[in-house]
Design a protein around this motif. Structure first.
Motif, short mmCIF file in Angstrom:
data_model
loop_
_atom_site.label_atom_id
_atom_site.label_comp_id
_atom_site.label_asym_id
_atom_site.label_seq_id
_atom_site.Cartn_x
_atom_site.Cartn_y
_atom_site.Cartn_z
N LYS A 1 2.32 1.81 -3.41
CA LYS A 1 1.31 2.39 -4.32
C LYS A 1 1.15 3.89 -4.06
CE LYS A 1 -1.35 -1.79 -5.15
NZ LYS A 1 -2.68 -2.43 -5.10
N GLN A 2 1.21 4.30 -2.81
CA GLN A 2 1.11 5.73 -2.48
C GLN A 2 2.30 6.49 -3.07
OE1 GLN A 2 0.84 5.83 1.80
NE2 GLN A 2 -1.29 5.12 1.82
N GLY B 1 -1.00 3.36 -9.02
CA GLY B 1 -0.73 2.22 -8.15
C GLY B 1 -0.85 0.87 -8.84
N GLN C 1 1.77 6.69 -6.91
CA GLN C 1 0.70 7.62 -7.27
C GLN C 1 1.17 9.07 -7.13
OE1 GLN C 1 -2.30 6.02 -4.65
NE2 GLN C 1 -3.23 4.81 -6.29
N GLU D 1 0.83 -1.21 0.00
CA GLU D 1 0.00 0.00 0.00
C GLU D 1 0.87 1.26 0.00
OE1 GLU D 1 -3.00 2.30 -0.62
OE2 GLU D 1 -3.20 0.12 -0.64
N GLN D 2 1.93 1.28 0.79
CA GLN D 2 2.82 2.44 0.80
C GLN D 2 3.53 2.60 -0.55
OE1 GLN D 2 6.33 2.60 3.45
NE2 GLN D 2 5.70 4.68 3.97
#
Length: 176
Positions: A65-66, A109, A69, A62-63
């Motif tokens: 992907k952040q 992401g 993005q 998730e990080q």
């Protein structure tokens, strides 16, 4: 640069107290091993910056992907440092090289998911991406700087520092 200098201090100390003897190459002359007593030692370090922050290796998918993005709206940069030390003189030179990567606004992401399908090392790269990966390359608009600088060590910086070190060694030799 501070981390590269700290690495150099540690490495030079280890060499001087004899903890690196087995790691040091020898010169071969007429089949007799001869130890070289003059070296140029190189250390370096690199960080990725984005939007005023230093990006480490992502702690989660998730990080990652952040991070990715965020690259769509603002470029990220790599800041690489290099230190060269001549042994036994201790003469040292250092420098920093920065490269900025501008990604296309289409990067998102989902790229992380595609990279994971190919077993790309997302969680082991500062900033989450390796620009040399074909899936990443297609999202790069342009790079201000050199690709080798982004990938970890600027050839230009090393060559420049070798020239500076040679000048300092030549100056030292004329003083003696």
């Amino acid at each position: 640069l501070m981390l590269a200098l700290a690495k150099m201090d540690h490495l030079v100390n280890e060499i001087r107290i004899g903890n690196c003897v087995d790691d040091m190459p020898t010169l071969s002359t007429n089949n007799d091993a001869e130890v070289n007593d003059e070296w140029i030692v190189l250390t370096g370090d690199q960080v990725v910056t984005h939007a005023g922050n230093i990006l480490e290796k992502p702690e989660s998918i998730e990080q990652a992907k952040q991070f990715v993005q965020g690259y769509a709206s603002e470029p990220c940069s790599t800041v690489g440092s290099c230190v060269l030390t001549h042994l036994p003189s201790g003469i040292q030179v250092s420098g920093v090289d920065t490269a900025t990567i501008h990604f296309k606004s289409t990067i998102d992401g989902e790229l992380v998911d595609r990279l994971l399908e190919e077993d790309a090392p997302i969680l082991s790269c500062a900033g989450g991406l390796m620009i040399e990966h074909p899936l990443v390359k297609e999202h790069i608009d342009r790079i201000e700087g050199t690709e080798d600088s982004v990938m970890g060590l600027s050839k230009y910086l090393v060559e420049r520092l070798l020239g500076e070190l040679k000048e300092k060694l030549d100056e030292e030799a004329t003083r003696q």
